[in-house]
Design an enzyme around this catalytic site. Structure first.
Site, PDB file in Angstrom:
ATOM      1  N   LYS A 127       0.868  -1.183   0.000  1.00 17.49           N
ATOM      2  CA  LYS A 127       0.000   0.000   0.000  1.00 17.49           C
ATOM      3  C   LYS A 127       0.899   1.225   0.000  1.00 17.49           C
ATOM      4  O   LYS A 127       2.038   1.179   0.445  1.00 17.49           O
ATOM      5  CB  LYS A 127      -0.875   0.000   1.258  1.00 17.49           C
ATOM      6  CG  LYS A 127      -1.883  -1.106   1.289  1.00 17.49           C
ATOM      7  CD  LYS A 127      -3.195  -0.610   1.879  1.00 17.49           C
ATOM      8  CE  LYS A 127      -4.168  -1.751   2.032  1.00 17.49           C
ATOM      9  NZ  LYS A 127      -4.686  -1.858   3.386  1.00 17.49           N
ATOM     10  N   HIS A 130       1.948   6.825   2.668  1.00 18.86           N
ATOM     11  CA  HIS A 130       1.323   8.136   2.468  1.00 18.86           C
ATOM     12  C   HIS A 130       1.843   9.164   3.455  1.00 18.86           C
ATOM     13  O   HIS A 130       2.674   8.865   4.313  1.00 18.86           O
ATOM     14  CB  HIS A 130      -0.201   8.024   2.477  1.00 18.86           C
ATOM     15  CG  HIS A 130      -0.748   7.396   3.726  1.00 18.86           C
ATOM     16  ND1 HIS A 130      -0.690   8.012   4.942  1.00 18.86           N
ATOM     17  CD2 HIS A 130      -1.337   6.192   3.924  1.00 18.86           C
ATOM     18  CE1 HIS A 130      -1.247   7.231   5.841  1.00 18.86           C
ATOM     19  NE2 HIS A 130      -1.636   6.112   5.254  1.00 18.86           N
ATOM     20  N   HIS A 133       2.090   8.398   7.089  1.00 16.34           N
ATOM     21  CA  HIS A 133       3.268   7.624   7.494  1.00 16.34           C
ATOM     22  C   HIS A 133       4.495   8.529   7.562  1.00 16.34           C
ATOM     23  O   HIS A 133       5.379   8.325   8.384  1.00 16.34           O
ATOM     24  CB  HIS A 133       3.522   6.465   6.521  1.00 16.34           C
ATOM     25  CG  HIS A 133       2.439   5.433   6.559  1.00 16.34           C
ATOM     26  ND1 HIS A 133       1.749   5.037   5.444  1.00 16.34           N
ATOM     27  CD2 HIS A 133       1.919   4.725   7.597  1.00 16.34           C
ATOM     28  CE1 HIS A 133       0.849   4.128   5.789  1.00 16.34           C
ATOM     29  NE2 HIS A 133       0.935   3.915   7.089  1.00 16.34           N
TER      30      HIS A 133
HETATM   31  N1  ARG Z   1       0.366  -0.083   9.874  1.00 18.26           N
HETATM   32  C1  ARG Z   1      -0.463   0.810  10.614  1.00 18.26           C
HETATM   33  C2  ARG Z   1      -1.056   1.874   9.681  1.00 18.26           C
HETATM   34  O1  ARG Z   1      -0.524   2.139   8.645  1.00 18.26           O
HETATM   35  C3  ARG Z   1       0.280   1.513  11.716  1.00 18.26           C
HETATM   36  C4  ARG Z   1       0.863   0.611  12.767  1.00 18.26           C
HETATM   37  C5  ARG Z   1       1.159   1.307  14.050  1.00 18.26           C
HETATM   38  N2  ARG Z   1       1.743   0.476  15.051  1.00 18.26           N
HETATM   39  C6  ARG Z   1       1.100  -0.477  15.734  1.00 18.26           C
HETATM   40  N3  ARG Z   1       1.795  -1.199  16.594  1.00 18.26           N
HETATM   41  N4  ARG Z   1      -0.189  -0.666  15.619  1.00 18.26           N
HETATM   42  O2  ARG Z   1      -2.080   2.432   9.986  1.00 18.26           O
END
Ligand code: ARG
Length: 564
Positions: A127, A130, A133
């Site tokens: 994905k 963005h 992030h």
């Molecule tokens: N991958 C998730 C996202 O893009 C964020 C992860 C954050 N960290 C966690 N331990 N949940 O929304």
């Protein structure tokens, strides 16, 4: 020297049993030096001590003056209208200046022997990376730098979104419509396209969803073909993410993503069952949280597959066991606040006292030129475009102002990318950001380029000056005192940024330093100062400013070119 602490020490014998820290909290920095360098308003004390504020100020003034050591630090202590005003002596100011000459000025050892885990960036495989992030990355990286500067052992974790039912969909989509070469060439973009196509086709043909579920279930059982496809998607995505990380200088101690915890979720489910927390409800296993004003935390789907929260619980246990953290910090958009509150609560209900050390650090959304990013795909390409545009525009400014500069491209990238990061970290992180590139790059505004440019200016002066003596320093103006005082706040600001998990404390402080430095530089000739002692003192100030700007910029993740 921390002026508040110094003043508090002299006040404490009279205010006992009040503790030093509480006295520090009562002290203020007056805006105008005429009212002292640090002051104690005695109005609140008046209620406790049942005396007029004027009287309290008068008595405290006598007591402080009676201590022979006070004159060394405070050349004057005055009581005026219920305030006790302290004026720092030149000798003490110059001693401070000398201390700022250390390269690691601002650092501390408060975190010695302690470990923090910082979960940040954490994009999703296949994905787009963005702008949300990007925010997580720059905020998380800065929080990590700040902790490291305060003596903590830091473990930055990139908790990649690399497991979940979406990979079943992707595998099905790839097998039906994918093209290996195309994906090798166009990476995440091509993967996203087939993923989008899956959803379109699944609307017409719901059987596809079932196929995807099967594929993911095969993946969870270790099916070779599925796993090797999945690994390939991961590789392709990480290679793209790493390009962004290289540009913004992010680095991670661990890349354990969600998949890493897949085989560790079983223990979580077992423990939840044993503790009688797990309920079967509405076709899924959940932990009810209505007692705590939250919807239930979903643990297992009806088909037994685990989800985001289950893997997060397993990850928290793993991190506690592996790193024995004092704090585990999660940096994500405010949109995920409920998710964190829920699974933190579940861990607390499991009886783990360290649940209190789990901290969610939320941040607001970003729009570009007023446009919300949901409507415009905030993807990798957009980020790369953004950085490229910022770098090109910076290069144009350099070509105009300093065309013979060496490493022009490198400097332009440091300043262009730095400008984007600086802007991101300028306001409290929870605020929504609107991004207008020209404002972000303005060399005269409150921007990253302005701070980097001020640092380069200091470096230029120091280079021209050669060596100088640190003896016989003298202060000749309030502008000198003012900048030294501002520089002296650096350690406090670093500590505040750490406690509040708020890099903007540093960003805003650096702007204060630049403003104060430029006032000083305007009022006080440095290289052409009247005499050797004045010149040396002012060079000491320039050096200290360079130190603070350099350390501060590194804390928020900016580079520090010596010449712009
Ligand atoms: N991958 C998730 C996202 O893009 C964020 C992860 C954050 N960290 C966690 N331990 N949940 O929304």
């Amino acid at each position: 020297m921390n002026e508040k602490l110094a003043a508090a020490r002299f006040l404490q014998p009279s205010l006992a049993p009040t503790e030093l820290v509480s006295i520090c909290d009562m002290l203020e920095y007056p805006a105008d030096r005429k009212l002292g360098d640090v002051a104690l308003p005695c109005f609140k004390l008046s209620k406790v001590l049942r005396k007029a504020p004027q009287k309290i100020a008068e008595e405290l003034c006598e007591a402080v003056k009676a201590d022979p050591d006070s004159a060394e630090i405070f050349e004057k202590v005055e009581n005026v209208n219920g305030y006790l005003n302290f004026y720092v002596s030149d000798k003490a100011v110059l001693q401070d200046l000398l201390a700022m000459d250390k390269e690691d000025f601002g650092s501390s050892e408060v975190g010695k022997g302690k470990t923090v885990v910082i979960d940040y960036s954490s994009p999703n495989i296949a994905k787009p990376f963005h702008i949300g992030h990007l925010r997580s990355t720059v905020i998380g990286q800065s929080i990590k730098n700040i902790h490291r500067f305060c003596g903590y052992t830091c473990v930055g974790v990139n908790h990649l979104g690399d497991w979940g039912t979406q990979f079943g969909k992707l595998i099905v989509a790839y097998k039906k419509w994918g093209n290996r070469e195309e994906i090798e060439k166009r990476g995440i973009k091509a993967l996203t396209e087939i993923y989008v196509r899956f959803h379109e086709e699944a609307e017409k043909d719901p059987a596809l969803e079932e196929e995807a579920r099967e594929a993911f279930s095969k993946m969870e059982k270790g099916d070779e073909e599925c796993i090797s496809l999945w690994k390939w998607f991961v590789e392709i995505s990480i290679a793209e993410f790493k390009k962004v990380y290289a540009l913004i200088g992010a680095d991670f101690e661990s890349w354990n993503g969600e998949s890493f915890y897949f085989d560790k979720t079983e223990d979580v489910v077992k423990a939840l069952k044993e503790k009688n927390l797990l309920k079967f409800d509405g076709g899924a296993y959940i932990v009810p949280l209505d007692e705590y004003g939250m919807p239930p935390c979903l643990i297992l789907k009806s088909d037994g597959s685990t989800i985001y929260a289950t893997r997060d619980i397993a990850a928290a246990f793993y991190r506690k066991k592996t790193y024995d953290f004092d704090k585990c910090i999660y940096v994500t958009s405010a949109g995920q606040s409920l998710h964190f509150a829920q699974f933190f609560k579940v861990i607390e209900l499991m009886g783990e006292e360290w649940a209190k050390d789990l901290v969610h650090v939320p941040f607001g959304t970003v729009s570009i030129g007023g446009e919300k990013l949901a409507t415009r795909t905030g993807n990798v390409v957009l980020l790369e475009d953004l950085f490229r545009e910022a770098t090109e525009k910076t290069l144009a400014v350099i070509n105009e102002k300093n065309p013979t500069l060496e490493n022009k491209e490198e400097v332009a990238s440091a300043v262009g990318v730095g400008a984007v990061i600086f802007h991101d970290l300028s306001n409290g992180r929870i605020k929504d950001i609107n991004f207008i590139l020209d404002d972000v790059l303005n060399f005269d505004g409150n921007t990253g380029p302005y701070v980097q440019y001020t640092y380069a200016r200091c470096s230029g002066i120091l280079e021209k000056a050669g060596t100088w003596q640190c003896e016989n320093w003298v202060l000749t103006s309030d502008a000198e005192r003012a900048i030294i005082k501002t520089l002296g706040l650096f350690p406090e600001k670093v500590d505040q940024a750490r406690r509040e998990l708020e890099p903007s404390v540093i960003t805003r402080y650096l702007l204060d330093v630049c403003a104060e430095f430029n006032r000083f530089y305007h009022d006080c000739p440095v290289l052409k100062a009247d005499n050797e002692a004045v010149r040396a003192t002012r060079l000491g100030i320039v050096k200290a400013t360079a130190n603070v700007l350099c350390n501060g910029l590194h804390l928020i993740g900016l580079k520090t070119p010596k010449n712009i």
